[in-house]
Design an enzyme around this catalytic site. Structure first.
Site, PDB file in Angstrom:
ATOM      1  N   CYS A 134       3.205   1.241   4.080  1.00 22.89           N
ATOM      2  CA  CYS A 134       4.270   0.874   3.140  1.00 22.89           C
ATOM      3  C   CYS A 134       5.505   0.385   3.891  1.00 22.89           C
ATOM      4  O   CYS A 134       6.280   1.185   4.407  1.00 22.89           O
ATOM      5  CB  CYS A 134       4.623   2.057   2.244  1.00 22.89           C
ATOM      6  SG  CYS A 134       5.935   1.689   1.068  1.00 22.89           S
ATOM      7  N   CYS A 137       8.808   1.443   2.430  1.00 23.95           N
ATOM      8  CA  CYS A 137       9.190   2.832   2.718  1.00 23.95           C
ATOM      9  C   CYS A 137       9.660   2.988   4.160  1.00 23.95           C
ATOM     10  O   CYS A 137      10.643   3.680   4.425  1.00 23.95           O
ATOM     11  CB  CYS A 137       8.009   3.777   2.527  1.00 23.95           C
ATOM     12  SG  CYS A 137       6.968   3.437   1.124  1.00 23.95           S
ATOM     13  N   ASP A 138       8.939   2.405   5.084  1.00 23.66           N
ATOM     14  CA  ASP A 138       9.129   2.751   6.498  1.00 23.66           C
ATOM     15  C   ASP A 138       9.692   1.637   7.377  1.00 23.66           C
ATOM     16  O   ASP A 138      10.013   1.887   8.540  1.00 23.66           O
ATOM     17  CB  ASP A 138       7.778   3.213   7.086  1.00 23.66           C
ATOM     18  CG  ASP A 138       7.250   4.449   6.374  1.00 23.66           C
ATOM     19  OD1 ASP A 138       8.083   5.258   5.921  1.00 23.66           O
ATOM     20  OD2 ASP A 138       6.027   4.602   6.248  1.00 23.66           O
TER      21      ASP A 138
END
Ligand code: NDP
Length: 307
Positions: A134, A137-138
């Site tokens: 992701c 997300c990261d």
């Protein structure tokens, strides 16, 4: 046989939000946590984009908090996997862990989706230490660093372009000699100077040390090996919604996600509602999953009231 009003299947942000809302509405929900208690967020590290956490929060802690919040209002949260379910008549009948039978007036399906991984040992070893599925997300953890994305679809192109806006350089590792993504998405990739597309390349191994990922070994279809020095390795080779027990009972779309009536959580079976990634191939965010868990709880509550 045990009988409940609301059965919630799944324990990600969608499931727990549905549990918070339905328990506050006195519907005494029973939630089964499934194979991966806490869901996909427990496999990420820091979450910085969930509103309300100015300092960020780890995925595990956020899920613990959501669980506690559901418990606080009386939700019955249980370990267990729904191994079979019959949605052909009401009350619906589910089997937990192949043995315990439970009947429910309404069901909220929040079983999520799982990112696909390549299946390499080294990839599993560095999951959460540089290997991620992701970018939204990261990606931020790799600002001004070099990263690689695997995949040639819309997700891979979208993630590569997003990462290119944060990172120094992005390698896009594509196994074929073309991108499967839409033309518009392809153009964005080709017009981004710090993305290098490696067509006809596969990942042989993720390289790393005790701190995490340090590189990736790729091999071309001609057999040439090359090590790319990167710190983040992002998989974008698709997701599969976790619908196995619902197959043949709930209408699915062509990608296998549960179909809901637009703007609602209502599935093809009256009394069965879906929330989170299991019905959402597009957004796949904790906040959108939580929002849809709320929608499912409200739809469920109103439907039960009308019965
Ligand atoms: P896709 O299934 O479309 O693409 C997966 C990609 O991963 C393909 O390029 C595939 O290669 C590659 N791949 C699969 N397995 C491997 C493997 N083992 N090794 C290397 N590469 C592999 O998934 P997406 O997540 O990209 O998209 C899912 C759906 O969501 C699509 O319909 C897409 O259009 C849509 N979507 C739309 C967006 C938008 O409109 N903004 C954004 C994101 C997704 P190959 O081509 O060789 O099979």
């Amino acid at each position: 046989m045990e009988k409940v009003k609301v059965l919630i299947v799944g324990s990600g942000p969608a499931g727990f939000t549905a549990a918070i809302y339905t328990s506050r509405a006195n519907l005494s929900p029973v939630l089964y946590e499934g194979i991966e208690p806490g869901g996909q967020l427990t496999t990420t590290t820091e979450i910085e984009n969930f509103p309300g956490y100015p300092e960020g929060i780890t995925g595990t802690l956020m899920m613990e908090d959501l669980r506690k919040q559901a418990l606080r209002f009386g939700a019955d949260v249980r370990r267990g996997i729904i191994t079979d379910i019959d949605l052909s008549k009401r009350p619906f009948k589910a089997i937990v862990d192949h043995e315990h039978e439970i009947e429910a007036d309404a069901v909220i399906v929040a079983t999520g989706a799982s990112a696909k991984y390549l299946g390499l040992e080294s990839e599993a070893k560095y999951r959460g230490m540089g290997v991620s599925a992701c970018a939204t997300c990261d990606g931020f953890f790799y600002r001004k660093k070099d990263v690689a994305v695997v995949g040639g679809g819309d997700t891979a192109c979208e993630e590569a372009t997003y990462l290119a806006s944060i990172c120094r350089k992005v390698y896009l590792i594509v196994r074929k000699n073309y991108l499967r993504a839409s033309k518009a998405m392809q153009e964005r990739v080709f017009n981004t100077p710090n993305i290098e597309v490696l067509f006809e390349h596969n990942t042989k191994e993720v390289l790393g040390d005790e701190e995490g990922v340090t590189g990736v070994r790729v091999v071309s279809t001609a057999g040439e090996e090359r090590d790319l020095p990167i710190m983040g390795f992002f998989l974008a080779i698709g997701h599969h919604p976790n619908v196995e027990v619902f197959k043949g009972q709930l209408e699915l779309d062509e990608q296998g996600y549960i179909k809901v009536q637009p703007g609602t959580s209502k599935t093809s079976v009256e009394g069965v509602f879906a929330a989170g990634d299991v019905k959402d191939p597009h957004y796949r965010q904790a906040i959108t999953a939580a929002g849809s868990g709320c929608i499912a709880a409200l739809d469920c509550e109103r439907w039960l009231l009308a019965q």
